[in-house]
Design an enzyme around this catalytic site. Structure first.
Site, mmCIF file in Angstrom:
data_model
loop_
_atom_site.group_PDB
_atom_site.id
_atom_site.type_symbol
_atom_site.label_atom_id
_atom_site.label_comp_id
_atom_site.label_asym_id
_atom_site.label_seq_id
_atom_site.Cartn_x
_atom_site.Cartn_y
_atom_site.Cartn_z
ATOM 1 N N ASP A 1 0.853 -1.187 0.000
ATOM 2 C CA ASP A 1 0.000 0.000 0.000
ATOM 3 C C ASP A 1 0.893 1.243 0.000
ATOM 4 O O ASP A 1 2.113 1.129 -0.045
ATOM 5 C CB ASP A 1 -0.976 -0.011 1.190
ATOM 6 C CG ASP A 1 -2.328 0.579 0.798
ATOM 7 O OD1 ASP A 1 -2.344 1.755 0.388
ATOM 8 O OD2 ASP A 1 -3.358 -0.126 0.882
ATOM 9 N N HIS B 1 -2.852 2.957 -4.611
ATOM 10 C CA HIS B 1 -2.203 2.463 -3.387
ATOM 11 C C HIS B 1 -0.769 2.033 -3.680
ATOM 12 O O HIS B 1 -0.299 1.011 -3.189
ATOM 13 C CB HIS B 1 -3.026 1.313 -2.778
ATOM 14 C CG HIS B 1 -4.365 1.799 -2.299
ATOM 15 N ND1 HIS B 1 -4.524 2.512 -1.141
ATOM 16 C CD2 HIS B 1 -5.601 1.725 -2.853
ATOM 17 C CE1 HIS B 1 -5.795 2.849 -0.994
ATOM 18 N NE2 HIS B 1 -6.471 2.387 -2.026
ATOM 19 N N GLU C 1 -10.043 2.360 -5.268
ATOM 20 C CA GLU C 1 -9.725 3.747 -4.928
ATOM 21 C C GLU C 1 -8.570 4.318 -5.752
ATOM 22 O O GLU C 1 -7.716 5.030 -5.223
ATOM 23 C CB GLU C 1 -9.388 3.849 -3.430
ATOM 24 C CG GLU C 1 -10.562 3.452 -2.553
ATOM 25 C CD GLU C 1 -10.245 3.524 -1.068
ATOM 26 O OE1 GLU C 1 -11.094 4.026 -0.326
ATOM 27 O OE2 GLU C 1 -9.170 3.075 -0.637
HETATM 28 C C1 ACM Z 1 -11.249 -0.693 0.392
HETATM 29 O O1 ACM Z 1 -11.698 -0.567 1.537
HETATM 30 N N1 ACM Z 1 -10.665 0.333 -0.200
HETATM 31 C C2 ACM Z 1 -11.353 -1.928 -0.331
#
Ligand code: ACM
Length: 757
Positions: free
Chosen positions: A204, A270, A334
């Protein structure tokens, strides 16, 4: 939501409003003989008579059956750890007769299914697969009470198999890193709940945790960050990573516990830690980023160049060599596309690929890497953002935007896993009690998890078969220690286990609670730091002419509350709480919840006096707004503070202003280390007097003119603010306490506030 959120997609409830408390009274009757069994078996029939299992009872396995031997050794080990008799695996063929515990192969049982027969002559554990034999052993270990002398097991016949093949937990090792031993321990307790998938979030923005031999900077650089701090310069680096050797050991251990590990390499978003290590993978021409020490959705995206896709394929080749399971997760969540849209290079590449729509460009990553994984015999898993018309048919969709992702995926013919925000997000706290560790202020109780229904009745039978199962997610931004990880996971993981295993018609909340209460001492025996939130004491105080009235409840109403007023911990013979107590000021009250003679909550103790009535810590106040409510841990503090980082503002309910009261408050500074994207503009600061800011006090609402102002300390340090007089008004009033500061950094939070003379 693992990250900070905004945009109303996942609004958080105001702290503390979601709980329904019931007066404690004995409720919940276990299915006869179900004892500490979680998950409840699909079918179980009691008979008459019993069989004694003790140290002299041999365990037999079919000759040359390695799977049965492993299950037998697991049984021996687990029973010993739980405080049961010292069993031994003896040689020889056995099939349930002759006073033994006998493992046997039986054809025709479901893949993970088993049969467990307790007759007056012995115990038989039968299955067609190793997994089935292992689960039979788990069940027997739960049925045996923790007595070294053994026990008479009542005759019964269990026929069991799981409702769903995917019963998972996700562990985020990127935001906080867990040593390999902790990951093993988690796999161990997962297996004991018949949970069988560990989804391992390894990369991440805040850290890359998997050693990749071809790209050593991923871990020499990407695994380390400088933590955010209000004191600068920040002290030391934070980080860690798993060597490939450690990963192999963990994978082998998991295989022995019938747990599949699904590694996640999150992309194209990420990606900040990877880009910090190898800046050429990024999508900007600016200076390379550092590994992030902030929470929230970051903007760093891998670029879609051939070089970067080659790099990712190299990474995945090492991943598939390390993880033999069928599934590899490539994230996909995201990925805000700002950097792609701002980059001439990425735009040119997008045109070359004929994918100018950034979502279609992301789908290119999914397709390319999905093909790569398929060529290596693996199935791609992605968060529900990957669900697009062009998604390969065998890709698995992990539904986190509620259950809609799974619903749409199943209709489109994809397999799906249910892990909806907020119910399956175990970074949400379990109660509004002060004992809860840092996390999010939304309360997701054990009951909330248990009452989640995986079955979507609006889907056809064929579509329903695409729903592989359920998963709870342990995002660890705010979970920095191993004890807290276990606290946030347990007992909610027990509810996930039962949702994933037990047929809906057999799931009953009060009866589950009774089995959980029986399991609680087993958690202690296994040294697991399970939360006691369902049973923990919650006390309410009210002034009374004769003293102070105290009402004691727990979240579930299960068990008996016992209490003392002499400073001693309540034991199994202490007085049972039946109705509110009126206590003289100065009394020390201690209480705990019991299940029969077994104490199943921590002992709660408080000196009951007028000061205790007046002083409330921030978790006992109500947040004014539900932007992003977090429980954060100030440096050096022993308990977290509750704050909406978008608007640091609290309501002190029911202050008695009739006698000319005064307010005193303590504040703590916190680093404002949040990526808020466009919502940054909504985070509230204000025109404060002076350089540092003030605590503004208003009566009956947050919009009136302030009645008082308290100056924050001139340097960022914890401080108790001077007392200020409040207006004299008849009756009780809500006070709005809002911090106004000129800048977001530092984020000030109220530690406690008191209204008194
Ligand atoms: C997530 O909570 N972004 C999968």
């Amino acid at each position: 939501m693992r990250r900070v959120t905004w945009g109303g997609r996942r609004r958080l409830a105001v702290a503390g409003c979601a709980l329904v408390f019931a007066a404690a009274a004995p409720t919940g009757h276990a299915e006869p003989q179900a004892g500490a069994l979680i998950p409840l078996p699909a079918e179980s029939h009691a008979g008459s008579g019993s069989f004694h299992v003790g140290a002299a009872t041999p365990i037999r396995t079919p000759g040359g059956d390695g799977g049965a031997e492993r299950a037998a050794h697991y049984l021996v080990e687990q029973v010993a750890r739980l405080g049961g008799p010292a069993l031994r695996v003896g040689a020889g063929r056995g099939h349930g007769h002759g006073g033994a515990i006998s493992f046997e192969r039986r054809r025709g049982l479901a893949a993970e299914g088993y049969q467990l027969e307790i007759t007056p002559r012995g115990v038989t554990l039968a299955a067609s697969t190793d997994a089935g034999l292992f689960y039979a052993a788990v069940t027997l270990s739960q049925l045996l009470p923790p007595a070294r002398s053994g026990a008479d097991l009542p005759v019964r016949q269990i026929s069991d198999a799981p409702a769903y093949p995917w019963r998972g937990l996700m562990l985020d090792s990127a935001r906080h890193f867990q040593p390999a031993a902790v990951v093993r321990s988690m796999i161990d307790w997962m297996a004991w709940h018949k949970l069988n998938v560990l989804h391992w979030h390894l990369t991440d923005d805040q850290g890359w945790r998997l050693e990749i031999l071809k790209y050593p900077r991923l871990t020499s650089v990407g695994a380390w960050r400088t933590p955010a701090s209000v004191a600068s310069p920040a002290d030391g680096r934070y980080g860690g990573y798993y060597t490939q050797r450690e990963v192999r050991d963990i994978v082998a251990f998991a295989a022995g516990r019938q747990v599949t590990i699904v590694p996640e390499i999150d992309l194209p978003g990420h990606a900040q830690a990877a880009i910090a290590a190898y800046p050429e993978l990024g999508s900007t021409d600016g200076p390379p980023p550092a590994v992030s020490a902030r929470w929230g959705v970051h903007r760093y995206l891998f670029n879609p160049d051939e070089h970067t896709l080659g790099f990712l394929e190299d990474v995945l080749s090492e991943v598939v060599r390390l993880f033999p399971g069928r599934y590899v997760h490539i994230g996909g969540d995201e990925a805000v596309k700002d950097q792609w849209q701002a980059s001439a290079r990425v735009q040119l590449r997008a045109r070359e690929l004929g994918r100018e729509d950034p979502e279609v460009l992301q789908a290119y990553f999914t397709e390319r890497l999905g093909r790569f994984l398929a060529a290596h015999g693996r199935r791609l898993v992605g968060w529900d953002e990957v669900l697009r018309p062009e998604l390969a048919p065998d890709a698995i969709v992990m539904s986190w935007h509620g259950t809609s992702g799974a619903h749409a995926a199943a209709i489109a013919g994809h397999d799906a896993v249910l892990t909806p925000w907020p119910t399956m997000y175990f970074d949400n706290r379990q109660s509004a009690l002060a004992a809860e560790p840092p996390g999010r202020t939304k309360v997701i109780s054990l009951e909330d998890v248990y009452r989640f229904e995986p079955r979507d009745a609006t889907l056809s039978e064929a579509e329903q078969r695409h729903v592989l199962g359920v998963q709870g997610n342990l995002w660890t931004e705010h979970i920095r220690s191993d004890e807290r990880l276990e606290w946030m996971a347990l007992p909610r993981a027990a509810a996930v286990a039962e949702l994933g295993w037990t047929p809906a018609a057999r799931r009953r909340w009060p009866e589950f609670l009774a089995r959980l209460a029986a399991l609680t001492p087993r958690y202690t025996a296994l040294h697991l730091h399970a939360a006691d939130s369902p049973f923990a004491i919650d006390a309410r105080f009210a002034p009374d002419v004769g003293g102070i009235d105290v009402t004691l409840v727990n979240q579930t109403g299960f068990g008996q509350i016992r209490y003392t007023t002499d400073g001693h911990d309540p034991g199994a013979d202490a007085a049972v709480y039946a109705a509110p107590l009126t206590l003289a000021p100065g009394t020390t009250l201690s209480a705990a919840t019991f299940d029969g003679r077994e104490r199943i909550s921590a002992v709660w103790t408080r000196r009951v006096d007028r000061q205790a009535l007046a002083r409330r810590d921030s978790q006992e106040l109500t947040l004014c707004t539900d932007g992003v409510g977090l429980l954060l841990e100030p440096a050096g503090a022993d308990r977290p503070v509750a704050v909406d980082i978008m608007n640091p503002c609290w309501i002190y309910r029911g202050a008695d202003l009739s006698g000319g009261a005064r307010l005193e408050a303590a504040v703590v500074p916190l680093p404002f280390n949040f990526e808020l994207g466009a919502d940054l503009a909504k985070a509230r600061t204000g025109a404060a007097a002076g350089a540092v800011g003030e605590l503004e006090v208003r009566v009956d609402g947050c919009e009136a003119e302030p009645v008082a102002r308290l100056r924050l300390p001139a340097t960022a340090q914890a401080a108790t603010l001077a007392k200020v007089a409040l207006p004299q008004l008849p009756g009780r009033h809500d006070l709005c306490l809002r911090i106004i500061r000129p800048a977001l950094e530092p984020l000030w939070a109220i530690d406690w506030a008191g209204v008194g003379d």
